[in-house]
Design a protein around this motif. Structure first.
Motif, PDB file in Angstrom:
ATOM      1  N   ALA A  61       0.941  -1.196   0.167  1.00 44.29           N
ATOM      2  CA  ALA A  61       0.064   0.021   0.085  1.00 44.29           C
ATOM      3  C   ALA A  61       1.060   1.309  -0.026  1.00 44.29           C
ATOM      4  O   ALA A  61       0.600   2.228  -0.747  1.00 44.29           O
ATOM      5  N   ALA A  62       1.906   1.359   0.820  1.00 48.73           N
ATOM      6  CA  ALA A  62       2.833   2.369   0.735  1.00 48.73           C
ATOM      7  C   ALA A  62       3.401   2.573  -0.536  1.00 48.73           C
ATOM      8  O   ALA A  62       3.610   3.639  -0.824  1.00 48.73           O
ATOM      9  N   GLN A  63       4.048   1.389  -1.357  1.00 46.64           N
ATOM     10  CA  GLN A  63       4.601   1.527  -2.572  1.00 46.64           C
ATOM     11  C   GLN A  63       3.639   2.142  -3.606  1.00 46.64           C
ATOM     12  O   GLN A  63       3.953   2.963  -4.191  1.00 46.64           O
ATOM     13  N   ALA A  64       2.347   1.871  -3.494  1.00 43.86           N
ATOM     14  CA  ALA A  64       1.406   2.141  -4.376  1.00 43.86           C
ATOM     15  C   ALA A  64       1.154   3.658  -4.103  1.00 43.86           C
ATOM     16  O   ALA A  64       1.017   4.391  -5.163  1.00 43.86           O
ATOM     17  N   ALA A  65       1.227   4.287  -2.835  1.00 40.69           N
ATOM     18  CA  ALA A  65       0.801   5.644  -2.613  1.00 40.69           C
ATOM     19  C   ALA A  65       2.054   6.381  -3.222  1.00 40.69           C
ATOM     20  O   ALA A  65       1.962   7.544  -3.665  1.00 40.69           O
ATOM     21  N   ASP A  66       3.418   5.903  -2.971  1.00 44.27           N
ATOM     22  CA  ASP A  66       4.318   6.450  -3.758  1.00 44.27           C
ATOM     23  C   ASP A  66       4.709   6.655  -5.183  1.00 44.27           C
ATOM     24  O   ASP A  66       4.966   7.452  -6.033  1.00 44.27           O
ATOM     25  N   THR A  67       4.202   5.515  -5.930  1.00 46.78           N
ATOM     26  CA  THR A  67       4.174   5.481  -7.433  1.00 46.78           C
ATOM     27  C   THR A  67       2.992   6.588  -8.001  1.00 46.78           C
ATOM     28  O   THR A  67       3.180   7.193  -8.746  1.00 46.78           O
ATOM     29  N   GLU A  68       2.011   6.763  -7.077  1.00 43.12           N
ATOM     30  CA  GLU A  68       1.156   7.922  -7.304  1.00 43.12           C
ATOM     31  C   GLU A  68       1.510   9.416  -7.176  1.00 43.12           C
ATOM     32  O   GLU A  68       1.128  10.298  -7.498  1.00 43.12           O
ATOM     33  N   ARG A  69       2.324   9.348  -5.993  1.00 50.26           N
ATOM     34  CA  ARG A  69       2.930  10.755  -5.631  1.00 50.26           C
ATOM     35  C   ARG A  69       3.497  11.410  -6.923  1.00 50.26           C
ATOM     36  O   ARG A  69       3.542  12.644  -7.034  1.00 50.26           O
ATOM     37  N   TYR A  70       4.445  10.723  -7.654  1.00 47.03           N
ATOM     38  CA  TYR A  70       5.465  11.294  -8.607  1.00 47.03           C
ATOM     39  C   TYR A  70       4.951  10.974 -10.005  1.00 47.03           C
ATOM     40  O   TYR A  70       4.602  10.233 -10.120  1.00 47.03           O
ATOM     41  N   ARG A  71       5.321  11.929 -10.748  1.00 46.37           N
ATOM     42  CA  ARG A  71       4.916  11.726 -12.064  1.00 46.37           C
ATOM     43  C   ARG A  71       5.833  12.047 -12.908  1.00 46.37           C
ATOM     44  O   ARG A  71       6.792  13.142 -12.660  1.00 46.37           O
TER      45      ARG A  71
END
Length: 147
Positions: free
Chosen positions: A20-30
């Motif tokens: 879940a933390a990795q999913a949040a990090d992947t959505e944080r940066y573009r």
């Protein structure tokens, strides 16, 4: 069997939390492709970084202008926060906020009332003396209706 379930259940929960933390990090940066590499934008802060591929890894740095603007904004916000803290401290000491600091104590009130009582007694004594002077024989008070 019981030993295995006590170990596997916490491990599964930990793996879910990590994913879940990795999913949040992947959505944080573009990431966006640019001429010299990539531009990475932090969607939470709006911070932009310039990224290049080096030895098979993506290396990102804050753009020089962005870093200076970020630091300038942080400095400005720190000074504003300090000014607001000082203002709040001054307002908290204000008599309008803390009326107990304006009101006199019982001792001060009694002292003031003593002064006022002495003043009134003395004033009334002067008024009686003036009234007695006006009533002495041989002195006719002037008629207030005559000009």
């Amino acid at each position: 069997m019981r030993f295995i379930t006590t170990i596997i259940a916490p491990a599964a929960v930990a793996m879910l939390a990590v994913s879940a933390a990795q999913a949040a990090d992947t959505e944080r940066y573009r990431l966006e492709k640019s001429e010299s590499g990539y531009v990475r934008m932090d969607t939470q802060t709006g911070e932009m970084s310039i990224c290049e591929e080096r030895a098979g890894q993506l290396v990102c740095k804050l753009a020089a202008d962005e870093r200076k603007a970020y630091q300038d904004q942080a400095d400005r916000l720190q000074s504003e926060l300090k000014a607001l803290d000082e203002r709040v401290a001054a307002l908290e000491k204000s008599p309008l906020i803390n009326p107990k600091s304006v009101l006199p104590t019982d001792e001060e009130f009694e002292k003031t009332m003593g002064y006022m009582e002495r003043f009134m007694r003395r004033f009334m004594g002067i008024a009686k003396d003036l009234d007695q002077d006006n009533k002495t024989p041989g002195v006719q008070p002037s008629d207030p209706n005559k000009t």
